[in-house]
Design an enzyme around this catalytic site. Structure first.
Site, PDB file in Angstrom:
ATOM      1  N   ASP A 106       1.965  -1.387  -4.619  1.00 13.17           N
ATOM      2  CA  ASP A 106       0.567  -0.929  -4.715  1.00 13.17           C
ATOM      3  C   ASP A 106      -0.052  -1.526  -5.972  1.00 13.17           C
ATOM      4  O   ASP A 106       0.664  -1.848  -6.931  1.00 13.17           O
ATOM      5  CB  ASP A 106       0.492   0.603  -4.783  1.00 13.17           C
ATOM      6  N   GLY A 130       0.876  -1.176   0.000  1.00 10.86           N
ATOM      7  CA  GLY A 130       0.000   0.000   0.000  1.00 10.86           C
ATOM      8  C   GLY A 130       0.912   1.224   0.000  1.00 10.86           C
ATOM      9  O   GLY A 130       1.759   1.374   0.885  1.00 10.86           O
ATOM     10  N   HIS A 189      -9.150  -0.390  18.627  1.00 12.68           N
ATOM     11  CA  HIS A 189      -8.782   0.928  18.119  1.00 12.68           C
ATOM     12  C   HIS A 189     -10.052   1.767  17.993  1.00 12.68           C
ATOM     13  O   HIS A 189     -11.040   1.311  17.463  1.00 12.68           O
ATOM     14  CB  HIS A 189      -8.139   0.737  16.743  1.00 12.68           C
ATOM     15  N   ILE A 238      -0.380   6.939   3.879  1.00 14.27           N
ATOM     16  CA  ILE A 238       0.449   6.389   4.962  1.00 14.27           C
ATOM     17  C   ILE A 238       1.676   5.690   4.369  1.00 14.27           C
ATOM     18  O   ILE A 238       2.801   5.856   4.862  1.00 14.27           O
ATOM     19  CB  ILE A 238      -0.351   5.405   5.855  1.00 14.27           C
TER      20      ILE A 238
HETATM   21  N1  APR Z   1      -3.403  -4.283  -2.972  1.00 17.92           N
HETATM   22  C1  APR Z   1      -2.470  -3.330  -2.819  1.00 17.92           C
HETATM   23  N2  APR Z   1      -2.755  -2.032  -2.622  1.00 17.92           N
HETATM   24  C2  APR Z   1      -4.049  -1.691  -2.607  1.00 17.92           C
HETATM   25  C3  APR Z   1      -5.089  -2.629  -2.770  1.00 17.92           C
HETATM   26  C4  APR Z   1      -4.727  -3.975  -2.983  1.00 17.92           C
HETATM   27  N3  APR Z   1      -5.644  -4.930  -3.136  1.00 17.92           N
HETATM   28  N4  APR Z   1      -6.273  -1.959  -2.707  1.00 17.92           N
HETATM   29  C5  APR Z   1      -5.994  -0.675  -2.498  1.00 17.92           C
HETATM   30  N5  APR Z   1      -4.649  -0.502  -2.447  1.00 17.92           N
HETATM   31  C6  APR Z   1      -3.902   0.735  -2.271  1.00 17.92           C
HETATM   32  C7  APR Z   1      -4.527   1.933  -2.969  1.00 17.92           C
HETATM   33  O1  APR Z   1      -4.200   1.935  -4.360  1.00 17.92           O
HETATM   34  C8  APR Z   1      -3.901   3.091  -2.206  1.00 17.92           C
HETATM   35  O2  APR Z   1      -2.726   3.590  -2.828  1.00 17.92           O
HETATM   36  O3  APR Z   1      -3.870   1.096  -0.898  1.00 17.92           O
HETATM   37  C9  APR Z   1      -3.530   2.475  -0.848  1.00 17.92           C
HETATM   38  C10 APR Z   1      -4.254   3.108   0.315  1.00 17.92           C
HETATM   39  O4  APR Z   1      -3.808   4.411   0.416  1.00 17.92           O
HETATM   40  P1  APR Z   1      -4.748   5.628   0.838  1.00 17.92           P
HETATM   41  O5  APR Z   1      -6.056   5.503   0.167  1.00 17.92           O
HETATM   42  O6  APR Z   1      -3.972   6.881   0.668  1.00 17.92           O
HETATM   43  O7  APR Z   1      -5.015   5.339   2.400  1.00 17.92           O
HETATM   44  P2  APR Z   1      -4.091   5.681   3.655  1.00 17.92           P
HETATM   45  O8  APR Z   1      -4.437   7.041   4.155  1.00 17.92           O
HETATM   46  O9  APR Z   1      -2.682   5.381   3.339  1.00 17.92           O
HETATM   47  O10 APR Z   1      -4.672   4.635   4.719  1.00 17.92           O
HETATM   48  C11 APR Z   1      -4.558   3.230   4.505  1.00 17.92           C
HETATM   49  O11 APR Z   1      -4.757   2.703   6.851  1.00 17.92           O
HETATM   50  O12 APR Z   1      -5.386   3.945   8.718  1.00 17.92           O
HETATM   51  C12 APR Z   1      -5.794   3.045   7.745  1.00 17.92           C
HETATM   52  O13 APR Z   1      -8.113   3.579   7.530  1.00 17.92           O
HETATM   53  C13 APR Z   1      -6.874   3.621   6.891  1.00 17.92           C
HETATM   54  O14 APR Z   1      -7.450   1.510   5.956  1.00 17.92           O
HETATM   55  C14 APR Z   1      -6.782   2.731   5.699  1.00 17.92           C
HETATM   56  C15 APR Z   1      -5.288   2.447   5.580  1.00 17.92           C
END
Ligand code: APR
Length: 320
Positions: free
Chosen positions: A34, A10, A176, A14
């Site tokens: 990602d 991901g 949490h 974050i």
């Molecule tokens: N495999 C890999 N990456 C994925 C998948 C998958 N199947 N599905 C989604 N993603 C990626 C998205 O493309 C995106 O870049 O996960 C990333 C999530 O990033 P953001 O949407 O920016 O979310 P973020 O703020 O980083 O939070 C991620 O942490 O705190 C928790 O609630 C929050 O569940 C969320 C996670």
């Protein structure tokens, strides 16, 4: 000696912040992963281009193929969908459970010896599902929530008392978010428990309860302000602290969502408890005695996590 390898599954808000912090702290080489092709590669290149200025040594690469995480020492999982305003962490359950299934399979195949830190919400249920989907040892799969919740609590307390954040410690348990259980008698300012500070007239019980409630709502407060996403600086810093303790065998005492096999009367669930994190992953779970009120609050929190796990099983019966 080869550098450690840190895989970030991901590469969103974050994930990118994790990569930056891991680079600045020279924790090792970093692979951003990602499904959105181009994002991990672009963020990796951008952060790598800051390394000559900042003076850190790390290889940063981006990938959309799980083979790139091969042999990772640490995997930090943020893959999934983040909370939008008005959406609870639990709304995310169905979507993110499917993501955990894919991530679990990828880690199982390519990084079975890694220490895995899950951040994806709803945290306590997602880390539980991720451990089952990946089949990794339970002491090597952990959820990040307690460090973040206690960091928020510490900040608010330091502001209330006008003291350094460094001198405030906090002790939080349970799931949490809404059902988080802060233990005032184990949270301190310069070693003085909050319960004593109430007696000393530093804060009223009512005001302390307000601060605790703000801590519980800490994530939602930021979602409300950002409007287009959820918190990322503090969550990333918190996970990095846990990874650092594992990689350097620091044996830090950190609250984490850990697998319970009877501790605190809980079985086959991940719940936030104080742990010791070292080279062996979760090396110890610290069990403290509860007062009646604390036990009630903890049990309520456990019940809410159990409800989420049941909802997961309803969607993915193989988790049972
Ligand atoms: N495999 C890999 N990456 C994925 C998948 C998958 N199947 N599905 C989604 N993603 C990626 C998205 O493309 C995106 O870049 O996960 C990333 C999530 O990033 P953001 O949407 O920016 O979310 P973020 O703020 O980083 O939070 C991620 O942490 O705190 C928790 O609630 C929050 O569940 C969320 C996670």
């Amino acid at each position: 000696m080869a550098r450690n390898k840190i895989a970030l599954i991901g590469s969103g808000m974050i994930g990118g912040t994790l990569a930056h912090l891991a680079g600045l702290k020279e924790l090792g080489d970093i692979v951003l992963f990602d499904i959105a092709d181009g994002i991990p590669q672009g963020k990796g290149l951008d952060i790598a281009q800051s390394s000559p200025v900042e003076g850190f040594n790390a290889n940063l690469t981006g990938a959309s193929d799980y083979a790139a995480i091969e042999g990772a020492d640490v995997c930090i999982v943020t893959a999934g969908v983040a909370r939008k305003p008005g959406m609870s962490r639990d709304d995310l359950l169905g979507i993110n459970l499917k993501v955990m299934e894919q991530v679990g399979a990828g880690i199982k195949k390519y990084a079975p010896n890694a220490f895995v830190i899950c951040i994806t919400n709803p945290l306590d249920a997602m880390v539980w599902a991720l451990q089952k989907f990946s089949g990794l040892p339970k002491n090597m799969v952990v959820g990040m929530a307690g460090v973040l919740d206690s960091s928020r609590f510490r900040l608010f307390l330091s502001q209330e008392f006008n003291v350094s954040v460094q001198d405030v410690t906090a002790f939080v348990l349970g799931g949490h978010g809404d059902t988080m259980v802060p233990l005032a008698r184990y949270s301190t300012v310069g070693g003085i428990p909050l319960t004593d500070l109430v007696k000393m007239g530093w804060v009223t019980k009512e005001r302390l309860e307000e601060i605790i409630q703000r801590t519980r709502d800490g994530g939602a407060e930021i979602v409300g302000l950002l409007k287009t996403g959820s918190a990322y600086y503090a969550p990333a810093a918190s996970a990095i602290e846990m990874a650092d303790s594992f990689l350097k065998d620091k044996k830090r005492v950190l609250p984490a969502a850990a697998y319970l096999s009877g501790q605190y009367g809980v079985k086959d669930m991940y719940v936030g408890v104080p742990t010791i994190i070292g080279a062996g992953g979760i090396e110890r779970i610290i069990e403290v005695e509860f007062t009646k009120a604390e036990k009630e609050a903890f049990d309520k929190s456990v019940a809410s996590v159990a409800g989420l796990c049941e909802a997961c099983v309803a969607i993915a019966p193989s988790l049972k």
